[in-house]
Design a protein around this motif. Structure first.
Motif, PDB file in Angstrom:
ATOM      1  N   GLY A 309      -5.434  -3.809  -0.182  1.00  0.00           N
ATOM      2  CA  GLY A 309      -5.608  -2.281   1.003  1.00  0.00           C
ATOM      3  C   GLY A 309      -5.397  -0.934   0.463  1.00  0.00           C
ATOM      4  N   GLY A 310      -4.237  -1.468  -0.400  1.00  0.00           N
ATOM      5  CA  GLY A 310      -3.231   0.695  -0.492  1.00  0.00           C
ATOM      6  C   GLY A 310      -3.997   0.582  -2.439  1.00  0.00           C
ATOM      7  N   ILE A 311      -4.233   0.014  -3.025  1.00  0.00           N
ATOM      8  CA  ILE A 311      -4.606   0.472  -4.040  1.00  0.00           C
ATOM      9  C   ILE A 311      -6.124   0.560  -4.642  1.00  0.00           C
ATOM     10  CG2 ILE A 311      -4.955   0.447  -6.372  1.00  0.00           C
ATOM     11  CD1 ILE A 311      -2.946  -1.049  -6.643  1.00  0.00           C
ATOM     12  N   ALA A 345      -8.974  -5.550   5.970  1.00  0.00           N
ATOM     13  CA  ALA A 345      -9.481  -7.048   6.317  1.00  0.00           C
ATOM     14  C   ALA A 345      -9.403  -8.124   5.014  1.00  0.00           C
ATOM     15  CB  ALA A 345     -11.353  -7.231   6.808  1.00  0.00           C
ATOM     16  N   ALA A 346     -10.403  -7.368   3.537  1.00  0.00           N
ATOM     17  CA  ALA A 346      -9.943  -8.361   2.540  1.00  0.00           C
ATOM     18  C   ALA A 346      -8.880  -8.706   1.786  1.00  0.00           C
ATOM     19  CB  ALA A 346     -10.872  -7.454   1.500  1.00  0.00           C
ATOM     20  N   ALA A 347      -7.975  -7.154   2.477  1.00  0.00           N
ATOM     21  CA  ALA A 347      -6.673  -7.755   1.968  1.00  0.00           C
ATOM     22  C   ALA A 347      -5.542  -9.294   2.879  1.00  0.00           C
ATOM     23  CB  ALA A 347      -5.852  -6.435   2.109  1.00  0.00           C
ATOM     24  N   LEU A 348      -5.997  -8.784   4.090  1.00  0.00           N
ATOM     25  CA  LEU A 348      -5.554  -9.634   4.801  1.00  0.00           C
ATOM     26  C   LEU A 348      -5.945 -11.517   5.037  1.00  0.00           C
ATOM     27  CD1 LEU A 348      -5.496  -7.671   8.562  1.00  0.00           C
ATOM     28  CD2 LEU A 348      -3.543  -8.375   6.953  1.00  0.00           C
ATOM     29  N   LEU A 349      -7.573 -11.338   4.051  1.00  0.00           N
ATOM     30  CA  LEU A 349      -7.923 -12.412   3.860  1.00  0.00           C
ATOM     31  C   LEU A 349      -6.872 -13.326   2.946  1.00  0.00           C
ATOM     32  CD1 LEU A 349     -12.372 -12.337   5.039  1.00  0.00           C
ATOM     33  CD2 LEU A 349     -10.115 -13.549   5.962  1.00  0.00           C
ATOM     34  N   ALA A 361     -14.558 -14.375   0.331  1.00  0.00           N
ATOM     35  CA  ALA A 361     -14.057 -14.022   1.736  1.00  0.00           C
ATOM     36  C   ALA A 361     -13.550 -12.880   1.311  1.00  0.00           C
ATOM     37  CB  ALA A 361     -14.329 -14.653   3.185  1.00  0.00           C
ATOM     38  N   ALA A 362     -12.482 -12.798   0.888  1.00  0.00           N
ATOM     39  CA  ALA A 362     -12.308 -11.763  -0.059  1.00  0.00           C
ATOM     40  C   ALA A 362     -12.849 -10.969  -0.700  1.00  0.00           C
ATOM     41  CB  ALA A 362     -10.318 -11.777   0.294  1.00  0.00           C
TER      42      ALA A 362
END
Length: 381
Positions: A309-311, A345-349, A361-362
């Protein structure tokens, strides 16, 4: 007038423009420094992500390879796209050649470890040395030395990583990984203090609000906490690493609160960059809590909130912004916001999803965000 015409003709020949000043845009843009390096970064990042996230390649030492290539391959190519704008054609070709050779050595298991290490360090030096030189030539204050020091730190980190891989330095690969990761996050945090803060202040003033003053003390404290935390973690000094990084995460949040009045009135691209800062803070704090055993997820899973999410989100959005600015195209604010949402969303998954389907999925969401970034960054005007 004659002198002006002579300079115009010289600039036309240098830039590939015709006599009426109309640039041969396809040729100019195709071979522009930022397009070449950003394109390599997007291609390498997407392919290595799919290889590791979907089929777990390479099978031997894959986690370290993944970390090394996302830091010293993908992230450094993005940094090169921003900073290496004044290289000659031959110098740029040399950078591209050694960078590609270093990436390919990891795809060919038969390559000797020593050759792989030499090529990797050479590729890192080829990017950070000229980039740092730009800052050193123009540095007028002590604070201006921050960026060249951080850039040259990548060379130290890669040397440590490769020495660890060659068995010459105990925990060298882990040290290099933590130092490299820390340097990327420090650059993003430092950039955020300048770019996002200025953009948010400008948006607030245009809306009739007060100026958002810079906060140099907060910025310095944030960078000290983050730098100290990553150095402590590289040296395996616990609990100093998690404590300092948690403090840095809190300071990132405090800075975002100061920017809030301007961010409410900012464009989608600036908000997307601010979202990257949010994920950095959340990810580092979650990692510190997980390291203390207070969050029931693996430390690496929590850290992916910051890395994806950040980088990941920040680098993709910055590629969009830089490409649009240098090519005089409208800022793709909506596309930037979409990419930031996908990366979040990818970070959370990746952090909290089930080990198999969640990771796939991520990976697919990250790949989709990369495709959206590429199609927007390389769009024709």
């Amino acid at each position: 007038m004659a002198l002006r015409q002579r300079f115009d003709r010289r600039d036309a020949l240098r830039t590939g423009c015709n006599k009426i000043g109309f640039c041969q845009r396809n040729t100019c843009l195709l071979f522009s420094h930022h397009r070449i390096l950003f394109g390599l970064a997007l291609m390498q990042g997407g392919l290595s992500l799919l290889a590791w996230g979907l089929v777990a390649l390479p099978a031997d030492g894959g986690a370290l390879w993944h970390a090394h290539e996302m830091i010293f391959g993908h992230a450094l190519a993005v940094i090169g796209g921003f900073l290496l704008t004044r290289l000659s054609g031959r110098a740029l070709a040399a950078v591209v050649l050694v960078w590609c050779a270093a990436r390919l050595t990891y795809a060919v298991p038969a390559v000797p470890d020593l050759l792989r290490a030499v090529l990797s360090v050479t590729a890192t030096a080829a990017i950070v040395q000229p980039a740092a030189s730009v800052f050193l030539r123009t540095a007028k204050r002590l604070g201006s030395l921050l960026f060249p020091v951080l850039l040259l730190g990548f060379l130290v980190a890669d040397v440590a990583f490769q020495c660890g891989e060659l068995g010459l330095l105990l925990r060298g690969a882990e040290m290099g990984r933590w130092l490299g990761l820390g340097l990327v996050i420090l650059l993003i945090a430092a950039m955020g203090g300048r770019l996002i803060g200025a953009a948010a202040s400008g948006a607030a003033q245009r809306a009739g609000g007060p100026r958002i003053a810079p906060s140099p003390v907060l910025d310095r404290a944030l960078l000290i906490c983050l730098g100290g935390g990553f150095v402590a973690e590289a040296a395996a000094v616990r609990p100093a690493g998690p404590v300092l990084l948690a403090a840095g995460a809190v300071l990132i949040g405090a800075r975002l609160v100061l920017w809030t009045p301007g961010l409410r009135r900012s464009g989608g691209d600036v908000r997307a960059l601010a979202a990257g800062q949010v994920w950095l803070g959340i990810g580092l704090l979650a990692w510190a809590v997980a390291a203390g055993g207070l969050l029931p997820v693996p430390e690496t899973a929590a850290l992916h909130l910051a890395t994806i999410g950040g980088i990941g989100g920040t680098t993709l959005v910055m590629i969009l912004r830089a490409s649009a600015q240098r090519e005089a195209r409208p800022m793709p604010a909506r596309r930037a916001a979409t990419i930031a949402g996908l990366m979040g969303a990818a970070a959370l998954l990746r952090a909290f999803g089930p080990a198999g389907p969640g990771w796939v999925a991520a990976t697919l969401l990250w790949a989709l965000a990369t495709i959206l970034a590429a199609t927007a960054a390389f769009a024709r005007r």
